[in-house]
Design a protein around this motif. Structure first.
Motif, PDB file in Angstrom:
ATOM      1  N   VAL A   1       0.845  -1.194   0.000  1.00  0.00           N
ATOM      2  CA  VAL A   1       0.000   0.000   0.000  1.00  0.00           C
ATOM      3  C   VAL A   1       0.880   1.244   0.000  1.00  0.00           C
ATOM      4  O   VAL A   1       1.847   1.329   0.762  1.00  0.00           O
TER       5      VAL A   1
ATOM      6  N   ALA B   1      -7.079   3.439   1.469  1.00  0.00           N
ATOM      7  CA  ALA B   1      -6.324   2.365   0.812  1.00  0.00           C
ATOM      8  C   ALA B   1      -5.614   1.493   1.842  1.00  0.00           C
ATOM      9  O   ALA B   1      -5.559   0.262   1.694  1.00  0.00           O
ATOM     10  N   THR B   2      -5.077   2.098   2.884  1.00  0.00           N
ATOM     11  CA  THR B   2      -4.397   1.336   3.927  1.00  0.00           C
ATOM     12  C   THR B   2      -5.360   0.375   4.617  1.00  0.00           C
ATOM     13  O   THR B   2      -5.021  -0.787   4.893  1.00  0.00           O
TER      14      THR B   2
ATOM     15  N   GLY C   1      -6.041  -2.408   2.220  1.00  0.00           N
ATOM     16  CA  GLY C   1      -4.858  -3.253   2.113  1.00  0.00           C
ATOM     17  C   GLY C   1      -4.701  -4.169   3.309  1.00  0.00           C
ATOM     18  O   GLY C   1      -4.346  -5.350   3.165  1.00  0.00           O
TER      19      GLY C   1
END
Length: 292
Positions: free
Chosen positions: A156, A167-168, A171
């Protein structure tokens, strides 16, 4: 979130879409969700409207396409025990059809090029459209990724933006589902163009401090949700964020990117780093759209 949201994949019989269907089947099994194989059977520019104004009504689904969908569904069900597979044809362009279906999906999976794609394009118009406009996360699969790696980490990109935080989270969820490590990457500027040693040292120190702070924040947030997940922090330097993530993607099973980073323009649905990643990454790319 409703547990009946399916994983949706666009299938047109091309090798790219069949590879995408394999990734989609695995994603559905990992999430305990049904899989929907979707075929939009009008030209992408038609959007469900007959091209000839004298034509009345909408064309009927193709028997050949239906057989292709059913063969694909049967093959996937045989190889992924317990997977529930549905097939559907929709009178619409493939891109707009997948975007609309994404409103009811857990995940949409697209291949990089379908039967109508041009060989010189790394990502066709359908994949680009869906990656930019979907209402849920989008997994973009490249045609040369015939084997699905099962033990490489999820990667990520971290830059402190709200998109990066989303996004983290995605991920971390992916890494936990796959039982692989999560690697958090922050890309800082290269030293090129700085001839004065003092400027180089100053730049390195500033980057190091920023990278440590951002990666530590991201790691803390991940460990709060996934205390047993192996999390690694990986600061890198490159000519730009896109280049750094693309280079790092060679060691990953999945790269997760936000729709826009800190330098993105509010009017853009997909930022330049995300666009470069889905075009050039060495592994599948998950574009972290929020579910709407």
């Amino acid at each position: 979130m409703p547990m009946d949201r399916p994983v949706v994949v666009g299938v047109d019989g091309s090798s790219s879409s069949l590879v995408a269907a394999e990734h989609a089947a695995r994603a559905a099994v990992l999430r305990s969700r049904p899989l929907l194989l979707l075929h939009g059977y009008l030209h992408p520019l038609g959007y469900g409207v007959p091209v000839n104004p004298y034509d009345i009504g909408v064309p009927v689904p193709s028997e050949e396409a239906q057989r292709m969908l059913e063969r694909t569904a049967a093959d996937l069900a045989d190889r992924w025990p317990g997977l529930v597979v549905e097939v559907r044809q929709v009178a619409g362009g493939p891109g707009i059809t997948l975007v609309e279906e994404s409103r009811r999906a857990e995940l949409v999976v697209v291949g990089s090029r379908g039967l109508g794609g041009f060989a010189g394009l790394l990502l066709g118009s359908v994949g680009t459209q869906v990656a930019a406009h979907a209402h849920c996360p989008v997994l973009v699969v490249r045609p040369d990724e015939q084997q699905i790696p099962v033990d490489a980490p999820v990667l990520v990109g971290v830059d402190g933006s709200e998109s990066s935080r989303l996004a983290t989270g995605y991920g971390a969820d992916e890494a936990a589902l796959r039982d692989v490590p999560l690697v958090l990457v922050h890309v800082g500027p290269a030293d090129e163009g700085r001839a004065v040693p003092e400027e180089i040292e100053e730049s390195r120190a500033a980057y190091q401090a920023e990278a440590v702070r951002l990666l530590a924040e991201a790691s803390t947030a991940v460990r709060a949700e996934h205390p047993d997940l192996v999390v690694r922090e990986h600061p890198v330097r490159a000519a730009g964020p896109a280049q750094g993530l693309i280079e790092a993607s060679g060691m990953a099973s999945l790269l997760v990117v936000g729709t826009r980073g800190r330098a993105g323009f509010a009017g853009l649905l997909l930022g330049s780093v995300s666009q470069a990643a889905i075009q050039h990454a060495h592994c599948p790319v998950l574009v972290a759209h929020p579910v709407t």
